[in-house]
Design an enzyme around this catalytic site. Structure first.
Site, PDB file in Angstrom:
ATOM      1  N   ASP A  84       2.545  52.449 -60.512  1.00  0.00           N
ATOM      2  CA  ASP A  84       1.078  52.508 -60.627  1.00  0.00           C
ATOM      3  C   ASP A  84       0.521  52.698 -59.223  1.00  0.00           C
ATOM      4  O   ASP A  84       1.280  52.957 -58.261  1.00  0.00           O
ATOM      5  CB  ASP A  84       0.525  51.274 -61.372  1.00  0.00           C
ATOM      6  CG  ASP A  84       0.650  49.988 -60.540  1.00  0.00           C
ATOM      7  OD1 ASP A  84       1.261  50.007 -59.454  1.00  0.00           O
ATOM      8  OD2 ASP A  84       0.126  48.952 -61.003  1.00  0.00           O
ATOM      9  N   CYS A  93       5.320  48.388 -59.210  1.00  0.00           N
ATOM     10  CA  CYS A  93       3.899  48.045 -59.285  1.00  0.00           C
ATOM     11  C   CYS A  93       3.655  46.948 -58.254  1.00  0.00           C
ATOM     12  O   CYS A  93       4.499  46.737 -57.373  1.00  0.00           O
ATOM     13  CB  CYS A  93       3.473  47.654 -60.695  1.00  0.00           C
ATOM     14  SG  CYS A  93       4.196  46.153 -61.374  1.00  0.00           S
ATOM     15  N   GLY A  94       2.542  46.244 -58.341  1.00  0.00           N
ATOM     16  CA  GLY A  94       2.251  45.242 -57.320  1.00  0.00           C
ATOM     17  C   GLY A  94       3.301  44.149 -57.262  1.00  0.00           C
ATOM     18  O   GLY A  94       3.812  43.800 -56.201  1.00  0.00           O
ATOM     19  N   THR A  95       3.616  43.610 -58.426  1.00  0.00           N
ATOM     20  CA  THR A  95       4.603  42.528 -58.511  1.00  0.00           C
ATOM     21  C   THR A  95       5.906  42.934 -59.191  1.00  0.00           C
ATOM     22  O   THR A  95       6.888  42.191 -59.117  1.00  0.00           O
ATOM     23  CB  THR A  95       4.033  41.361 -59.336  1.00  0.00           C
ATOM     24  OG1 THR A  95       3.717  41.864 -60.655  1.00  0.00           O
ATOM     25  CG2 THR A  95       2.781  40.777 -58.703  1.00  0.00           C
ATOM     26  N   GLY A  96       5.892  44.037 -59.907  1.00  0.00           N
ATOM     27  CA  GLY A  96       7.043  44.435 -60.737  1.00  0.00           C
ATOM     28  C   GLY A  96       7.022  43.764 -62.104  1.00  0.00           C
ATOM     29  O   GLY A  96       7.794  44.144 -62.991  1.00  0.00           O
ATOM     30  N   GLY A 112       4.467  43.477 -64.529  1.00  0.00           N
ATOM     31  CA  GLY A 112       3.910  44.278 -65.619  1.00  0.00           C
ATOM     32  C   GLY A 112       4.832  45.427 -66.004  1.00  0.00           C
ATOM     33  O   GLY A 112       5.033  45.698 -67.197  1.00  0.00           O
ATOM     34  N   HIS A 160      26.159  42.085 -64.290  1.00  0.00           N
ATOM     35  CA  HIS A 160      26.150  41.170 -65.436  1.00  0.00           C
ATOM     36  C   HIS A 160      25.280  41.642 -66.597  1.00  0.00           C
ATOM     37  O   HIS A 160      25.583  41.339 -67.749  1.00  0.00           O
ATOM     38  CB  HIS A 160      25.673  39.781 -64.996  1.00  0.00           C
ATOM     39  CG  HIS A 160      26.702  39.030 -64.201  1.00  0.00           C
ATOM     40  ND1 HIS A 160      26.637  37.668 -63.993  1.00  0.00           N
ATOM     41  CD2 HIS A 160      27.814  39.453 -63.559  1.00  0.00           C
ATOM     42  CE1 HIS A 160      27.684  37.281 -63.253  1.00  0.00           C
ATOM     43  NE2 HIS A 160      28.403  38.352 -62.970  1.00  0.00           N
ATOM     44  N   HIS A 174      30.553  40.021 -70.279  1.00  0.00           N
ATOM     45  CA  HIS A 174      29.152  40.433 -70.133  1.00  0.00           C
ATOM     46  C   HIS A 174      28.778  41.502 -71.158  1.00  0.00           C
ATOM     47  O   HIS A 174      27.626  41.584 -71.585  1.00  0.00           O
ATOM     48  CB  HIS A 174      28.900  40.951 -68.718  1.00  0.00           C
ATOM     49  CG  HIS A 174      29.235  39.939 -67.666  1.00  0.00           C
ATOM     50  ND1 HIS A 174      28.542  38.754 -67.538  1.00  0.00           N
ATOM     51  CD2 HIS A 174      30.214  39.912 -66.724  1.00  0.00           C
ATOM     52  CE1 HIS A 174      29.069  38.045 -66.543  1.00  0.00           C
ATOM     53  NE2 HIS A 174      30.091  38.732 -66.041  1.00  0.00           N
TER      54      HIS A 174
HETATM   55  C1  RB5 Z   1      -2.437  46.169 -60.156  1.00  0.00           C
HETATM   56  O1  RB5 Z   1      -3.482  45.578 -59.483  1.00  0.00           O
HETATM   57  C2  RB5 Z   1      -1.398  45.123 -60.548  1.00  0.00           C
HETATM   58  O2  RB5 Z   1      -1.905  44.301 -61.546  1.00  0.00           O
HETATM   59  C3  RB5 Z   1      -0.117  45.784 -60.993  1.00  0.00           C
HETATM   60  O3  RB5 Z   1       0.348  46.622 -59.986  1.00  0.00           O
HETATM   61  C4  RB5 Z   1       1.057  44.887 -61.312  1.00  0.00           C
HETATM   62  O4  RB5 Z   1       1.296  43.970 -60.291  1.00  0.00           O
HETATM   63  C5  RB5 Z   1       1.069  44.280 -62.643  1.00  0.00           C
HETATM   64  O5  RB5 Z   1       2.028  43.611 -63.047  1.00  0.00           O
END
Ligand code: RB5
Length: 143
Positions: free
Chosen positions: A8, A65-68, A70, A98, A133
């Site tokens: 994203d 994405c920002g955190t991976g 989503g 695994h 596994h």
């Molecule tokens: C975008 O702001 C953020 O929500 C998206 O990149 C992600 O981190 C969602 O899991």
């Protein structure tokens, strides 16, 4: 290796760097976007990459994405996909050995770029260990 990649807007810069690195190394990389910093919905990209991997069009996938978080949640809705959210060398290695993960999900806001690059290398070069596994992984698909 044929690799599907997507991000994203939050993962866009990191995605471009990974894409360049893999292309320079001779991988066949299919870019499912996004193609700018304009805000987009991560599930749209996650599903496109997940379908490419589940269908066999691409052998592995990489989602940023920002955190991976989503991206991994959305990709794992597609049957046949095992998307692993990884944060370091060890989790990237275990995801392959695994869990036979076929998509690597990473957070561009949580993980340093040099670590992301190492995780990508590990994820693409590590074989599934099989054995006990394999039985466990096959149970995932039975849910
Ligand atoms: C975008 O702001 C953020 O929500 C998206 O990149 C992600 O981190 C969602 O899991």
């Amino acid at each position: 290796m044929k690799v599907a990649i997507g991000s994203d807007h939050a993962g866009y810069d990191a995605k471009e760097e990974v894409l360049k690195k893999l292309s320079d190394e001779g991988h066949d990389v299919v870019d499912f976007g996004t193609y700018s910093h304009e805000s987009v919905d991560y599930p749209d990209i996650a599903h496109a990459v997940a379908e490419a991997v589940a269908s066999g069009e691409c052998e592995r996938g990489i989602l940023l994405c920002g955190t991976g978080i989503g991206m991994s949640i959305a990709a794992n809705k597609v049957r046949g996909v095992r998307a692993a959210l990884c944060h370091d060398d060890f989790t990237a290695k275990m995801a392959r050995e695994h869990n036979d993960a076929n998509i690597l999900a990473v957070g561009s806001r949580t993980t340093a770029m040099h670590t992301i690059m190492r995780m990508v290398d590990i994820f693409l070069s590590t074989e599934f260990a099989g054995g006990r596994h394999a039985d466990r992984v096959s149970k995932i698909e039975k849910a």
